[in-house]
Design a protein around this motif. Structure first.
Motif, PDB file in Angstrom:
ATOM      1  N   VAL A 229       0.836  -1.208   0.000  1.00 14.47           N
ATOM      2  CA  VAL A 229       0.000   0.000   0.000  1.00 14.47           C
ATOM      3  C   VAL A 229       0.868   1.254   0.000  1.00 14.47           C
ATOM      4  O   VAL A 229       0.649   2.180  -0.785  1.00 14.47           O
ATOM      5  CB  VAL A 229      -0.952  -0.008   1.219  1.00 14.47           C
ATOM      6  N   TYR A 230       1.880   1.278   0.867  1.00 13.68           N
ATOM      7  CA  TYR A 230       2.731   2.466   0.956  1.00 13.68           C
ATOM      8  C   TYR A 230       3.547   2.671  -0.318  1.00 13.68           C
ATOM      9  O   TYR A 230       3.745   3.802  -0.768  1.00 13.68           O
ATOM     10  CB  TYR A 230       3.637   2.372   2.187  1.00 13.68           C
ATOM     11  N   ARG A 233       1.161   3.821  -3.268  1.00 15.81           N
ATOM     12  CA  ARG A 233       0.709   5.216  -3.117  1.00 15.81           C
ATOM     13  C   ARG A 233       1.784   6.228  -3.535  1.00 15.81           C
ATOM     14  O   ARG A 233       1.492   7.402  -3.728  1.00 15.81           O
ATOM     15  CB  ARG A 233       0.289   5.473  -1.665  1.00 15.81           C
ATOM     16  N   LYS A 234       3.011   5.757  -3.672  1.00 17.10           N
ATOM     17  CA  LYS A 234       4.078   6.620  -4.183  1.00 17.10           C
ATOM     18  C   LYS A 234       4.074   6.665  -5.713  1.00 17.10           C
ATOM     19  O   LYS A 234       4.893   7.367  -6.318  1.00 17.10           O
ATOM     20  CB  LYS A 234       5.445   6.119  -3.692  1.00 17.10           C
ATOM     21  N   TYR A 280      -5.210  -0.328  -4.855  1.00 13.42           N
ATOM     22  CA  TYR A 280      -4.140   0.523  -5.388  1.00 13.42           C
ATOM     23  C   TYR A 280      -3.477  -0.065  -6.631  1.00 13.42           C
ATOM     24  O   TYR A 280      -2.431   0.416  -7.064  1.00 13.42           O
ATOM     25  CB  TYR A 280      -3.105   0.796  -4.299  1.00 13.42           C
TER      26      TYR A 280
END
Length: 525
Positions: A229-230, A233-234, A280
């Motif tokens: 997820v992290y 999201r970038k 995502y």
């Protein structure tokens, strides 16, 4: 039999039935048969225009019922009442039989329909088993999609004599054409892959054809999901390669300490993790077991991960989140009687020992919780702890000590799990103070002594601790540039879901920082 609220929900689901089908029940004079008839009459009454109920079945297993779409040659039978954890499985089977499309990849559906052979599955489950629904639903769907697949789902508690005669001492347990096919949680993709011999080669070719990732995460538990997820999201190309999404969380019955979530269970939590990762647009590749990691030959080059099916993936950075598995007690008898009296999931297999005597090895939270749960089902629990006192939280220790059918032994070293050649019949342990040896007759042993990291494939490449954990620094970096790690497979202390998720997020941020600081952009190899 069903409460009104549940009936209302079921009525809503059954509106999705598109094609007519019939339910054929085989009943006797038992109370379970009366309950089954009441359930089936309720189901039929909610969609009388599409569902027909007959009670003239003559199957040898009673009570049971079959589902069959009109005009097809389906073979799907439920023996016993599919309630508890299996009520969802029943609802899905009704919908699929009625033509409602399953939420399964088109490629998997095509593979099921193309299976060439005659497959008769008998699957044993218990109503408290949280690993069973995946297997029940997989085999049910296979029978609905392919007429050459016959599936019978058997609730062990309703057919105890059969369970005893077939030596079913752990669930889920699956027999194919009369021979043991597998036990434990299996996803539909796993089952199909075992039947379709060419699946591995096709899967490897798909991996080899993929473009390199910016971040490749190996493992799909809480740390891997958070990292995905992290990273996504970038705005960077992110992939997750994992044997099964959720990892060991899928085997956790109750989660009550994840901040902001008052209470949930492992399968629900795992499903939520996967849903957020898919939201995502992360490329998720399941049924992938890592076999080797090849470090970059020079700064700026790609890391390669090879998998057991022969495929490989490349990425600018890799995050290892391979998690851990139940630790074995490593005494004589453990391997010999695994799934024949030696168990690791009290929630799944506890009901199979109703009225019998069992032991739990381990005095931490998992072991004491297991002893408490089992005490409500079995005749007696012997709790064995190597240390001088139980290591569980005080509230759990107070509870287990209050139970009259639990005997606690501390300073006790398990030396052997004994059996009669086919199943467990006792456990031996030694008093570490007096040296006195004891043998306790019993029917089952539940091992709850912690975890061992899934890192064997990293030996000789990534630095590991003496416990096999991946050595990481405060940023989640390993000794290999561009390779990070997070979760239960690492040296990070305290193996908790919330900590694993935080470490996964940290590793993703560290990987992103590594990428933006690279002097030369990585090109596809």
């Amino acid at each position: 039999m069903l409460e009104q609220e549940l009936k209302n929900q079921l009525a809503g689901y059954l509106q999705r039935v598109q094609q007519p089908f019939e339910i054929v029940a085989s009943l006797d004079d038992s109370d379970t048969s009366k309950q089954m008839l009441d359930l089936l009459q309720t189901i039929q009454g909610l969609r009388a225009d599409k569902i027909t109920l007959r009670t003239d079945g003559n199957d040898a297993r009673k009570p049971s019922f079959t589902l069959k779409r009109v005009g097809t040659d389906m073979h799907l039978r439920f023996a016993g009442l599919p309630l508890g954890h299996e009520f969802t499985s029943l609802v899905l089977a009704l919908l699929w039989t009625g033509g409602h499309p399953p939420k399964v990849e088109a490629e998997t559906i095509a593979a099921i329909k193309a299976l060439d052979g005659d497959y008769e599955f008998e699957m044993y489950m218990s109503l408290t088993c949280h690993n069973c629904p995946d297997v029940v639903q997989a085999l049910s769907l296979m029978a609905i999609l392919n007429p050459r697949v016959k599936t019978t789902v058997i609730e062990g508690g309703a057919f105890q004599a059969e369970v005893e005669s077939r030596k079913v001492m752990a669930v889920p347990m699956v027999f194919l054409n009369g021979e043991l096919f597998g036990s434990g949680r299996m996803l539909i993709e796993e089952i199909v892959a075992k039947l379709d011999k060419g699946a591995g080669a096709r899967d490897a070719a798909k991996l080899n054809a993929k473009d390199p990732y910016d971040v490749l995460i190996v493992g799909g538990g809480p740390s891997g999901a958070a990292a995905a997820v992290y990273a996504a999201r970038k705005g960077i190309r992110t992939g997750v390669a994992t044997e099964r999404f959720g990892g060991q969380v899928n085997d956790t019955m109750s989660i009550e300490n994840y901040i902001s979530v008052l209470e949930t269970d492992g399968p629900k939590f795992s499903s939520a993790l996967e849903a957020q990762v898919r939201h995502y647009g992360v490329d998720i590749m399941t049924q992938q077991i890592a076999a080797k990691i090849i470090p970059p030959a020079a700064p700026g080059e790609l890391v390669e991960v090879q998998f057991e099916n022969g495929g490989s993936l490349k990425s600018s950075t890799v995050i290892l989140s391979t998690g851990a598995r139940w630790r074995n007690v490593n005494v004589p008898g453990e391997q010999e009687y695994k799934n024949a009296g030696v168990n690791y999931c009290p929630h799944c297999d506890g009901p199979l020992y109703k009225g019998k005597r069992v032991a739990v090895i381990g005095g931490g939270n998992s072991g004491v919780e297991a002893a408490i749960d089992l005490a409500g089902i079995v005749e007696h629990v012997t709790l064995i702890e190597f240390a001088s006192q139980l290591k569980a939280d005080a509230v759990l220790v107070n509870k287990v000590e209050s139970l009259s059918n639990v005997t606690i032994h501390v300073n006790a070293q398990t030396t052997e799990i004994t059996g009669d050649g086919s199943k467990v019949n006792g456990i031996k342990f030694k008093d570490r103070i007096s040296g006195e040896e004891h043998h306790v007759p019993l029917a089952g042993v539940f091992v709850q002594i912690g975890l061992v990291p899934n890192t064997e494939f990293l030996k000789g490449t990534v630095e590991l601790s003496r416990f096999g954990e991946i050595v990481v620094d405060a940023h989640g970096r390993t000794n290999i540039p561009g390779v990070f790690a997070a979760g239960d497979a690492t040296t990070t202390p305290f193996k908790q879901i919330v900590i694993a998720a935080g470490e996964g997020a940290k590793a993703a941020l560290s990987a992103f920082d590594y990428l933006i600081r690279m002097p030369v952009a990585v090109e596809a190899a």
